[in-house]
Scaffold this motif. Structure first.
Motif, PDB file in Angstrom:
ATOM      1  N   HIS A  82       9.270 -10.721  50.772  1.00 38.28           N
ATOM      2  CA  HIS A  82      10.557 -10.146  51.169  1.00 38.28           C
ATOM      3  C   HIS A  82      10.413  -8.699  51.619  1.00 38.28           C
ATOM      4  N   GLN A  83       9.506  -7.982  51.005  1.00 37.66           N
ATOM      5  CA  GLN A  83       9.321  -6.571  51.349  1.00 37.66           C
ATOM      6  C   GLN A  83       8.426  -6.382  52.570  1.00 37.66           C
ATOM      7  N   GLY A  84       7.497  -7.327  52.779  1.00 35.50           N
ATOM      8  CA  GLY A  84       6.457  -7.102  53.785  1.00 35.50           C
ATOM      9  C   GLY A  84       6.591  -7.863  55.085  1.00 35.50           C
ATOM     10  N   LEU A  85       7.375  -8.936  55.104  1.00 35.50           N
ATOM     11  CA  LEU A  85       7.459  -9.738  56.318  1.00 35.50           C
ATOM     12  C   LEU A  85       8.492  -9.167  57.280  1.00 35.50           C
ATOM     13  N   PRO A  86       8.159  -9.072  58.552  1.00 36.44           N
ATOM     14  CA  PRO A  86       9.103  -8.511  59.523  1.00 36.44           C
ATOM     15  C   PRO A  86      10.276  -9.453  59.779  1.00 36.44           C
ATOM     16  N   ILE A  87      11.428  -8.867  60.051  1.00 37.98           N
ATOM     17  CA  ILE A  87      12.629  -9.625  60.373  1.00 37.98           C
ATOM     18  C   ILE A  87      12.449 -10.333  61.716  1.00 37.98           C
ATOM     19  N   THR A  88      12.872 -11.593  61.800  1.00 39.41           N
ATOM     20  CA  THR A  88      12.845 -12.330  63.062  1.00 39.41           C
ATOM     21  C   THR A  88      14.278 -12.488  63.584  1.00 39.41           C
ATOM     22  N   ASN A  89      14.407 -13.122  64.739  1.00 42.70           N
ATOM     23  CA  ASN A  89      15.725 -13.324  65.330  1.00 42.70           C
ATOM     24  C   ASN A  89      16.458 -14.536  64.767  1.00 42.70           C
ATOM     25  N   HIS A  90      15.760 -15.331  63.959  1.00 42.15           N
ATOM     26  CA  HIS A  90      16.342 -16.578  63.458  1.00 42.15           C
ATOM     27  C   HIS A  90      17.062 -16.327  62.135  1.00 42.15           C
ATOM     28  N   GLN A  91      18.376 -16.502  62.125  1.00 43.18           N
ATOM     29  CA  GLN A  91      19.180 -16.336  60.918  1.00 43.18           C
ATOM     30  C   GLN A  91      19.227 -17.650  60.140  1.00 43.18           C
ATOM     31  N   VAL A 151      16.676 -10.370  54.286  1.00 48.10           N
ATOM     32  CA  VAL A 151      15.222 -10.312  54.456  1.00 48.10           C
ATOM     33  C   VAL A 151      14.778 -11.623  55.081  1.00 48.10           C
ATOM     34  N   LEU A 152      13.523 -11.679  55.490  1.00 49.53           N
ATOM     35  CA  LEU A 152      12.983 -12.947  55.965  1.00 49.53           C
ATOM     36  C   LEU A 152      12.682 -13.811  54.745  1.00 49.53           C
ATOM     37  N   CYS A 153      13.427 -14.895  54.593  1.00 44.74           N
ATOM     38  CA  CYS A 153      13.297 -15.780  53.437  1.00 44.74           C
ATOM     39  C   CYS A 153      12.490 -17.026  53.804  1.00 44.74           C
ATOM     40  N   HIS A 154      11.868 -17.604  52.822  1.00 45.35           N
ATOM     41  CA  HIS A 154      11.154 -18.868  52.989  1.00 45.35           C
ATOM     42  C   HIS A 154      12.138 -20.028  53.058  1.00 45.35           C
ATOM     43  N   ASN A 155      13.105 -20.048  52.145  1.00 43.34           N
ATOM     44  CA  ASN A 155      14.207 -21.008  52.088  1.00 43.34           C
ATOM     45  C   ASN A 155      13.831 -22.411  51.611  1.00 43.34           C
ATOM     46  N   ASP A 156      12.579 -22.629  51.256  1.00 44.08           N
ATOM     47  CA  ASP A 156      12.191 -23.951  50.738  1.00 44.08           C
ATOM     48  C   ASP A 156      10.986 -23.825  49.807  1.00 44.08           C
ATOM     49  N   LEU A 157      11.045 -22.842  48.910  1.00 43.91           N
ATOM     50  CA  LEU A 157       9.876 -22.545  48.078  1.00 43.91           C
ATOM     51  C   LEU A 157       9.844 -23.451  46.848  1.00 43.91           C
ATOM     52  N   ASN A 158       9.803 -24.751  47.105  1.00 45.04           N
ATOM     53  CA  ASN A 158       9.704 -25.731  46.030  1.00 45.04           C
ATOM     54  C   ASN A 158       8.251 -25.862  45.577  1.00 45.04           C
ATOM     55  N   PRO A 159       7.972 -26.597  44.508  1.00 44.74           N
ATOM     56  CA  PRO A 159       6.603 -26.659  43.985  1.00 44.74           C
ATOM     57  C   PRO A 159       5.561 -27.165  44.978  1.00 44.74           C
ATOM     58  N   LYS A 160       5.955 -28.006  45.931  1.00 44.49           N
ATOM     59  CA  LYS A 160       5.007 -28.536  46.903  1.00 44.49           C
ATOM     60  C   LYS A 160       4.600 -27.501  47.937  1.00 44.49           C
ATOM     61  N   ASN A 161       5.334 -26.419  48.015  1.00 45.89           N
ATOM     62  CA  ASN A 161       5.018 -25.374  48.981  1.00 45.89           C
ATOM     63  C   ASN A 161       4.372 -24.152  48.335  1.00 45.89           C
ATOM     64  N   VAL A 162       3.918 -24.329  47.092  1.00 41.91           N
ATOM     65  CA  VAL A 162       3.143 -23.310  46.389  1.00 41.91           C
ATOM     66  C   VAL A 162       1.809 -23.932  45.988  1.00 41.91           C
ATOM     67  N   LEU A 163       0.725 -23.352  46.466  1.00 38.36           N
ATOM     68  CA  LEU A 163      -0.624 -23.772  46.074  1.00 38.36           C
ATOM     69  C   LEU A 163      -1.162 -22.713  45.130  1.00 38.36           C
ATOM     70  N   MET A 164      -1.569 -23.125  43.944  1.00 36.49           N
ATOM     71  CA  MET A 164      -2.049 -22.102  43.016  1.00 36.49           C
ATOM     72  C   MET A 164      -2.973 -22.681  41.954  1.00 36.49           C
ATOM     73  N   ASP A 165      -3.883 -21.828  41.516  1.00 33.64           N
ATOM     74  CA  ASP A 165      -4.672 -22.073  40.319  1.00 33.64           C
ATOM     75  C   ASP A 165      -4.690 -20.759  39.554  1.00 33.64           C
ATOM     76  N   ASN A 166      -5.638 -20.601  38.644  1.00 29.57           N
ATOM     77  CA  ASN A 166      -5.665 -19.372  37.832  1.00 29.57           C
ATOM     78  C   ASN A 166      -6.074 -18.139  38.626  1.00 29.57           C
ATOM     79  N   GLU A 167      -6.647 -18.350  39.817  1.00 37.10           N
ATOM     80  CA  GLU A 167      -7.176 -17.233  40.584  1.00 37.10           C
ATOM     81  C   GLU A 167      -6.313 -16.827  41.777  1.00 37.10           C
ATOM     82  N   GLN A 168      -5.676 -17.798  42.422  1.00 36.90           N
ATOM     83  CA  GLN A 168      -5.051 -17.522  43.705  1.00 36.90           C
ATOM     84  C   GLN A 168      -3.733 -18.279  43.836  1.00 36.90           C
ATOM     85  N   LEU A 169      -2.791 -17.665  44.548  1.00 33.48           N
ATOM     86  CA  LEU A 169      -1.511 -18.299  44.854  1.00 33.48           C
ATOM     87  C   LEU A 169      -1.264 -18.174  46.352  1.00 33.48           C
TER      88      LEU A 169
END
Length: 293
Positions: free
Chosen positions: A121-130, A178-196
């Motif tokens: 939210h802090q780092g992604l640039p705003i796009t034209n798509h609302q 902000v530029l939102c993901h809008n679908d950050l469900n568990p299938k759209n997060v890849l993670m283990d103990n080291e990386q997300l």
């Protein structure tokens, strides 16, 4: 299954000129097909090929690709190696698995997700798509009505969705868009103990950051205490009661959007019986559908 020869032609400068190239269908999802592409001793790429109508489902491919590339530059998403203008792209393969729908998070992982979301939210640039979820739901309902006009059974489902949607109260936006993901469900997060990693920016757009937080809280099965932790780790200065009230309405809106999406997907592609099956299952599951009675 998609014919891949045209994509391989576009990837010619990346793929090896000798040796065997293997492709494996990783996942044939509701809106995309993903393929593992490997040669030699290891998997090198993931090729994502979309097959749904972008306009019907409120998708902006240019915004998606801009968000994905910017997220990769921030270390939040795998690097994009190739893309076209229609939504197909090849990206770096990463070993971290996606999460399960029944995930139960440890507190440290709630914190990691919150901080990754704050970074995006802090780092992604705003796009034209609302992307305002209440407008998206209206768009989906309009599509459902158009496609279901000769089907009495599905028109009844349209009336049900319109009824529950009318019970929602759109929150006042408390924060800058902000530029939102809008679908950050568990299938759209890849993670283990080291990386997300955050993947699948298909529904990204400029909107209320609290909707992203609400989707995470709801779809990742966070209880009240972990929801508070999510909010504190995202931004300790969030006004608690106002934010929780807004997220409560957004959770309901998320459920209506998911049901509307599934029904619309079935109507647009009638041979896809899975979407209709999942629609009825979602509708009949109290933990998913806040309007179940």
């Amino acid at each position: 299954m998609t014919e891949l020869s045209e994509y391989f032609a576009n990837l010619a400068c990346i793929l090896p000129t000798t040796g065997e190239i293997k492709t494996t269908l990783l996942e044939e999802g509701f809106s995309n097909e993903a393929y593992l592409i490997d040669w030699g001793e290891s998997i090198h790429l993931v090729l994502r090929v979309p097959f749904i109508d972008s306009d019907i489902f409120y998708i902006n491919r240019a915004s998606e690709m801009a968000a994905l590339k910017s997220a990769a530059a921030l270390g939040l998403s795998p690097a994009v190696i190739w893309n076209d203008q229609k939504g197909a792209f090849a990206c770096q393969f990463v070993v971290q698995p996606s999460l399960d729908w029944s995930v139960v998070h440890k507190d440290k992982d709630v914190s990691r997700i919150a901080k990754s979301l704050a970074s995006s939210h802090q780092g992604l640039p705003i796009t034209n798509h609302q992307y305002a979820v209440f407008e998206v739901i209206e768009h989906y309902l309009s599509g459902i009505h158009s496609y279901a006009k000769k089907d009495a059974v599905l028109l009844k489902e349209y009336e049900y969705l319109k009824s529950v949607f009318s019970q929602l109260a759109q929150p006042n936006q408390l924060f800058n868009s902000v530029l939102c993901h809008n679908d950050l469900n568990p299938k759209n997060v890849l993670m283990d103990n080291e990386q997300l990693w955050i993947i699948d920016w298909e529904y990204c757009g400029v909107g209320d950051p609290l909707f992203d937080l609400a989707v995470v809280a709801k779809s990742h099965n966070l209880d009240e205490r972990q929801t508070m932790l999510l909010m504190a780790e995202y931004d300790v200065s969030l006004p608690l009661s106002e934010s929780l009230a807004a997220m409560s309405e957004y959770k309901k809106a998320y459920a209506v959007r998911e049901m509307a999406w599934l029904l619309l997907k079935h109507l647009v592609t009638p041979k896809d019986r899975i979407s209709l099956k999942y629609y009825y299952e979602f509708k009949a599951t109290p933990s998913l559908n806040p309007f179940y009675a």
